[in-house]
Write a protein that holds these residues in place. Structure first.
Motif, PDB file in Angstrom:
ATOM      1  N   ALA A 220      -4.407  -2.911 -11.444  1.00 37.02           N
ATOM      2  CA  ALA A 220      -4.422  -4.141 -10.637  1.00 37.02           C
ATOM      3  C   ALA A 220      -5.628  -4.997 -10.984  1.00 37.02           C
ATOM      4  N   ASP A 221      -6.777  -4.366 -11.163  1.00 43.57           N
ATOM      5  CA  ASP A 221      -7.981  -5.108 -11.538  1.00 43.57           C
ATOM      6  C   ASP A 221      -7.793  -5.793 -12.887  1.00 43.57           C
ATOM      7  N   LYS A 222      -7.069  -5.138 -13.776  1.00 43.94           N
ATOM      8  CA  LYS A 222      -6.816  -5.698 -15.099  1.00 43.94           C
ATOM      9  C   LYS A 222      -5.993  -6.980 -14.992  1.00 43.94           C
ATOM     10  N   LEU A 223      -5.073  -6.995 -14.035  1.00 45.95           N
ATOM     11  CA  LEU A 223      -4.192  -8.153 -13.850  1.00 45.95           C
ATOM     12  C   LEU A 223      -4.732  -9.168 -12.851  1.00 45.95           C
ATOM     13  N   GLY A 224      -5.851  -8.826 -12.202  1.00 41.23           N
ATOM     14  CA  GLY A 224      -6.359  -9.688 -11.139  1.00 41.23           C
ATOM     15  C   GLY A 224      -5.420  -9.706  -9.954  1.00 41.23           C
ATOM     16  N   ALA A 225      -4.848  -8.535  -9.658  1.00 38.08           N
ATOM     17  CA  ALA A 225      -3.806  -8.422  -8.642  1.00 38.08           C
ATOM     18  C   ALA A 225      -4.282  -7.695  -7.399  1.00 38.08           C
ATOM     19  N   ALA A 226      -3.549  -7.903  -6.307  1.00 34.42           N
ATOM     20  CA  ALA A 226      -3.762  -7.126  -5.092  1.00 34.42           C
ATOM     21  C   ALA A 226      -3.076  -5.771  -5.267  1.00 34.42           C
ATOM     22  N   VAL A 227      -3.441  -4.820  -4.425  1.00 39.32           N
ATOM     23  CA  VAL A 227      -2.858  -3.481  -4.479  1.00 39.32           C
ATOM     24  C   VAL A 227      -2.009  -3.242  -3.247  1.00 39.32           C
ATOM     25  N   GLY A 228      -0.805  -2.682  -3.475  1.00 36.60           N
ATOM     26  CA  GLY A 228       0.087  -2.320  -2.389  1.00 36.60           C
ATOM     27  C   GLY A 228       0.554  -0.891  -2.551  1.00 36.60           C
ATOM     28  N   ALA A 229       1.348  -0.435  -1.609  1.00 37.80           N
ATOM     29  CA  ALA A 229       1.835   0.947  -1.660  1.00 37.80           C
ATOM     30  C   ALA A 229       3.137   1.057  -0.880  1.00 37.80           C
ATOM     31  N   SER A 230       3.909   2.066  -1.219  1.00 38.86           N
ATOM     32  CA  SER A 230       5.120   2.353  -0.453  1.00 38.86           C
ATOM     33  C   SER A 230       4.745   3.148   0.792  1.00 38.86           C
ATOM     34  N   ARG A 231       5.673   3.237   1.731  1.00 38.08           N
ATOM     35  CA  ARG A 231       5.411   3.999   2.941  1.00 38.08           C
ATOM     36  C   ARG A 231       5.167   5.469   2.603  1.00 38.08           C
ATOM     37  N   ALA A 232       5.905   5.984   1.608  1.00 41.64           N
ATOM     38  CA  ALA A 232       5.737   7.385   1.224  1.00 41.64           C
ATOM     39  C   ALA A 232       4.309   7.655   0.763  1.00 41.64           C
ATOM     40  N   ALA A 233       3.734   6.724   0.005  1.00 45.41           N
ATOM     41  CA  ALA A 233       2.366   6.894  -0.480  1.00 45.41           C
ATOM     42  C   ALA A 233       1.369   6.834   0.672  1.00 45.41           C
ATOM     43  N   VAL A 234       1.628   5.938   1.624  1.00 47.47           N
ATOM     44  CA  VAL A 234       0.752   5.825   2.789  1.00 47.47           C
ATOM     45  C   VAL A 234       0.857   7.072   3.654  1.00 47.47           C
ATOM     46  N   ASP A 235       2.088   7.531   3.909  1.00 47.06           N
ATOM     47  CA  ASP A 235       2.282   8.727   4.730  1.00 47.06           C
ATOM     48  C   ASP A 235       1.659   9.967   4.097  1.00 47.06           C
ATOM     49  N   ALA A 236       1.619   9.975   2.762  1.00 48.37           N
ATOM     50  CA  ALA A 236       1.022  11.115   2.061  1.00 48.37           C
ATOM     51  C   ALA A 236      -0.501  11.061   2.040  1.00 48.37           C
ATOM     52  N   GLY A 237      -1.062   9.940   2.527  1.00 42.58           N
ATOM     53  CA  GLY A 237      -2.510   9.818   2.601  1.00 42.58           C
ATOM     54  C   GLY A 237      -3.173   9.334   1.328  1.00 42.58           C
ATOM     55  N   TYR A 238      -2.376   8.785   0.400  1.00 37.49           N
ATOM     56  CA  TYR A 238      -2.970   8.306  -0.854  1.00 37.49           C
ATOM     57  C   TYR A 238      -3.840   7.072  -0.616  1.00 37.49           C
ATOM     58  N   VAL A 239      -3.381   6.180   0.279  1.00 36.57           N
ATOM     59  CA  VAL A 239      -4.081   4.927   0.573  1.00 36.57           C
ATOM     60  C   VAL A 239      -3.936   4.614   2.056  1.00 36.57           C
ATOM     61  N   PRO A 240      -4.772   3.734   2.609  1.00 34.75           N
ATOM     62  CA  PRO A 240      -4.659   3.377   4.035  1.00 34.75           C
ATOM     63  C   PRO A 240      -3.418   2.527   4.305  1.00 34.75           C
ATOM     64  N   ASN A 241      -2.983   2.505   5.563  1.00 37.59           N
ATOM     65  CA  ASN A 241      -1.717   1.838   5.887  1.00 37.59           C
ATOM     66  C   ASN A 241      -1.762   0.322   5.782  1.00 37.59           C
ATOM     67  N   GLU A 242      -2.956  -0.290   5.678  1.00 36.07           N
ATOM     68  CA  GLU A 242      -2.975  -1.747   5.512  1.00 36.07           C
ATOM     69  C   GLU A 242      -2.447  -2.181   4.149  1.00 36.07           C
ATOM     70  N   LEU A 243      -2.233  -1.212   3.249  1.00 34.14           N
ATOM     71  CA  LEU A 243      -1.685  -1.535   1.929  1.00 34.14           C
ATOM     72  C   LEU A 243      -0.167  -1.356   1.872  1.00 34.14           C
ATOM     73  N   GLN A 244       0.430  -0.938   2.980  1.00 35.58           N
ATOM     74  CA  GLN A 244       1.862  -0.654   2.965  1.00 35.58           C
ATOM     75  C   GLN A 244       2.699  -1.926   2.861  1.00 35.58           C
ATOM     76  N   VAL A 245       3.659  -1.880   1.946  1.00 37.17           N
ATOM     77  CA  VAL A 245       4.594  -2.977   1.739  1.00 37.17           C
ATOM     78  C   VAL A 245       5.975  -2.518   2.181  1.00 37.17           C
ATOM     79  N   GLY A 246       6.662  -3.349   2.958  1.00 34.91           N
ATOM     80  CA  GLY A 246       8.010  -2.982   3.389  1.00 34.91           C
ATOM     81  C   GLY A 246       8.294  -3.427   4.804  1.00 34.91           C
ATOM     82  N   GLN A 247       9.416  -2.992   5.307  1.00 36.63           N
ATOM     83  CA  GLN A 247       9.858  -3.408   6.637  1.00 36.63           C
ATOM     84  C   GLN A 247       8.841  -3.080   7.716  1.00 36.63           C
ATOM     85  N   THR A 248       8.207  -1.912   7.632  1.00 40.52           N
ATOM     86  CA  THR A 248       7.206  -1.522   8.621  1.00 40.52           C
ATOM     87  C   THR A 248       5.787  -1.779   8.133  1.00 40.52           C
ATOM     88  N   GLY A 249       5.679  -2.509   7.028  1.00 40.43           N
ATOM     89  CA  GLY A 249       4.375  -2.881   6.500  1.00 40.43           C
ATOM     90  C   GLY A 249       4.297  -4.389   6.337  1.00 40.43           C
TER      91      GLY A 249
END
Length: 313
Positions: A220-249
């Motif tokens: 993401a830094d290479k592209l100058g992009a923001a970082v997001g995550a799926s709910r599965a990644a958030v639920d697994a504790g990989y990243v905080p929930n403010e990065l969740q993208v989707g219906q509940t994010g």
């Protein structure tokens, strides 16, 4: 004719781009005029920025110490007072808008229209239901103010170049004593804001671990992009929930969305359906994400990403 008041969203003295998208939605009404309300401890800088949005007649700048933090129960009564005489009150369908606008609707004695996608008439709109799988037409009561949140992913930002009048105001509203700001716990980042970024790189369960997610941040830094995550990644504790993208994010509409190790559950696809170009990287050739991707790469993300990184240079 319609008279529209838009509740501005801002942070650290900067106007959120979602406010300009609300103006675009309001202009679809072909209203008599559009005003923007800016409530802050010191509304000056944000009001000046809001005044530059084309199509805005006037900016109502309300400066008060009580508005130092965007607390719905504090802002709501003030917005309701400001809304007197307006036929429509719009706010962005962001975390801010979803918090504040229902309070405003309740105080004005009306039901809220959520996630406004298109304007079909002064009191007729479309909005998504069933995780975006269906679009419903909603008729708001004609004898009450229309309070709505505008789906940011469905509208472009109104152009800048306007010169709206700025009016400094005070609002006589009874503020609650049972609600107060205690503190804010939030991560800090130099990356673009996820909800307004033009480029987003997101990781899913396939990334494998919190440690492995570093490859997503680096790309993401290479592209100058923001970082997001799926709910599965958030639920697994990989990243905080403010990065969740989707219906509940967060529902986003970047120009480029790169989904890495994301299978494409329906609740996730709901959050990216309005993205410009979708690139998917997944080792499962049958992953649902490939059905909507513009570009699909089947393979091991830990091999593909370094190759992409080297190609970018």
């Amino acid at each position: 004719m319609s008279k529209v008041l838009i509740v501005a969203e801002h942070h650290e003295g900067r106007l959120n781009g979602a406010t300009a998208k609300c103006v675009a939605a309001a202009r679809a009404l072909q209203p008599e005029y559009i005003d923007i309300a800016v409530l802050a401890a010191d509304a000056g800088a944000v009001a000046a920025e809001a005044a530059q949005i084309e199509g805005v007649r006037r900016v109502l700048a309300v400066s008060a110490e009580a508005n130092a933090h965007p607390i719905a129960q504090v802002l709501g009564p003030q917005v309701a007072k400001l809304a007197e005489g307006y036929s429509h009150v719009f706010g962005p369908s962001t975390t801010f808008g979803k918090d504040v606008m229902p309070v405003v609707a309740a105080l004005l004695g009306t039901a809220q229209v959520s996630d406004l996608m298109t304007v079909e008439g002064t009191h007729t709109f479309t909005r998504p239901i069933y995780a975006g799988n269906a679009i419903v037409t909603v008729d708001a009561p004609a004898d009450r103010p229309v309070v709505a949140t505008v789906r940011s992913a469905s509208w472009p930002e109104a152009a800048r170049g306007g010169k709206a009048e700025i009016e400094t105001m005070t609002v006589e509203a009874t503020l609650p004593t049972h609600t107060r700001f205690v503190g804010l716990a939030a991560g800090s980042s130099d990356r673009p804001d996820l909800q307004s970024a033009r480029r987003v790189v997101a990781g899913g369960r396939g990334v494998g671990s919190e440690e492995n997610f570093r490859i997503i941040f680096d790309f993401a830094d290479k592209l100058g992009a923001a970082v997001g995550a799926s709910r599965a990644a958030v639920d697994a504790g990989y990243v905080p929930n403010e990065l969740q993208v989707g219906q509940t994010g967060k529902i986003i509409a970047p120009e480029l969305y790169v989904a890495i190790g994301i299978s494409g559950a329906i609740q996730h696809l709901t959050g990216i359906k309005d993205a410009g170009t979708i690139v998917a990287i997944n080792k499962d050739a049958d992953a649902p994400i490939f059905e909507i991707a513009d570009i699909g790469l089947v393979g091991d993300l830990f091999k593909i990403l370094p190759e992409l990184d080297a190609a970018i240079g």
